[in-house]
Every structure is written in C-alpha cells, then in structure tokens.
Design an enzyme around this catalytic site. Sequence first.
Site: not given
Length: 287
Positions: A169, A177, A182, A186, A212
Amino acid sequence: LYIIATISRDKKDLIKAFIPMGIIVVINTLFALSTPISKKYFYIDVYNIYHRGEWYIVSIGMAGLLFLYNIYIIIINWKKINQRNRVPMLSFLLPPIIGMILQIIFYGISLIWAGGAISILMIYITIQSQVANTDYLTGLYNRRYLDNYLDQKIKNISADKRFAGIMVDVDDFKSINDRYGHATGDMALRTSATLLKKVFDKDEVVARYGGDEFVVLLNIKEEKELNEQVNNLKRQFDLFNKKKKTIFELQISVGYDMYKLEKGQGELFLSHLDQLMYVDKSEKRRF
C-alpha cells in the site's frame, strides 16, 4: 513483429527486425511480379492449369526463413519472455509452418496464407485477452486476473508448489493527489508499478489490487526467501526516494506471508495479507 514487440518494447529493436524481414518481402515481391514473364515461380499453361516454376522452392524458402527467424528470436530471448507467454508465442508459428509443409507435399494447394490468417487471429485473441487482464494505468495485471490466477494457484497447490503473497500500500497517497493533483497521483502509481516490476521476476504475478494497493504472488517455498524479497522491495523504494527525481516520495506499508490456508480460500488469503499490511501501517504511525 508482434513477437519482438512482446519481448522488447524498444522501437529500435522493431526497426532492426523490420530490415531483414523487409528485404525478404521486397525480393519475394520482385520475383512474384516478374513471374508472368519469367515463369520462375509458377505459370499457367494454355489449358489454364497452374504449374510450379523452377524457382517455386525459393518462395517457400523465403517463408521458411521468416519462420526460422521467429523461432531464433524466441530461443535467444527465452529467459526474458514471461513463462505464460512462451507456449503461445511458439503456437503462433505452427499454423503457417504446417501449411507450408502440406503445400510442399501436396501439389496444387496453397495453405501458407491460410495458416498465416489463423496465426493473426490467434494473436488478435491473445491481445484482447491481455487487454482484458491488464490495468490500463499501471500496465500491471488487474484484479480480475489476480483472482482467477489465485484460484488456479490454490487448486494446484502441493508440498512442492508452495507460494507466498505480498500486499503493498502506498502510504498517504491521498495527500499526493490533494497536494499535487491527480496527474501527479497517476505518476506516483505508475512509478510504484515500475519499482515493483523491477524487484520481481517476470514469472511472478504483480497486480494492482485497487486504488493504491498492489498484490504480488511469488513462487517460493521458504519464509526466509520471502523476507529477502520484501527487504529488497523496501530497499528499492528507499533508493528511489534518495534520488529525489520527483516532487513526491513513495513510502509503502507491506503485509506478507506464505499461503497456509486450505484450498478454495483465496479471498481469505488476500484479506489476511490486507490485515498484516494495516498492522505495518499502524505501527509506523505510532512511531
């Protein structure tokens, strides 16, 4: 070209491969266009009957060279090819090769291109399958493939086929973010996927579990080896952060264990890894 593109994503390798194949195609085309005059490849007699020319074997030989070249490419890159892709790659070559052999043996039939059409169809189906099983953002396997693979893995489990799982994780991914947008988020996910692929062998399954979170299934039998893999994974993320090539850092929490449950309990195993991962996350928050 598809086989080479699957082995190497480098466009330079495709260009290098295109040159020898292109030369064969050009020579074959020139011979074919000159056939009505030279009658070397074939000719049609006054009764409208097809006959092989004296250079007929040359056209077959050129097709054979292309098949041999593909087999050569697969053999020299055998270790680079994902274990699950090796047999399909070889199978793509079988229909046209069989067609070529039958065409040589039996006069008056043309099967090379029929075999080629079957190969193209097989490649198309393979590509569609890969797209359906691939996470579009990271290029890793998706949750659908992970679940199906894990089910098959558990069905075939035995004393000599033990395996392990790792759940990863990305810590504080939401803050990346919120702070950078965003698009940067990404990029963080793609970077994490790249680091995971760098650590684990091509034959291991690395999948995006959701958001994630990532899951890795490894073909190992001992916990010692699993611990070494996890330490290597953490080391790669630490090295990435030290290089400071991005505006963000990637910290991870990890849950990992050998599969010890009974058959048919894939979801329980993933849940177990998830719980271990959250234990790791909560312990880091305490300190």
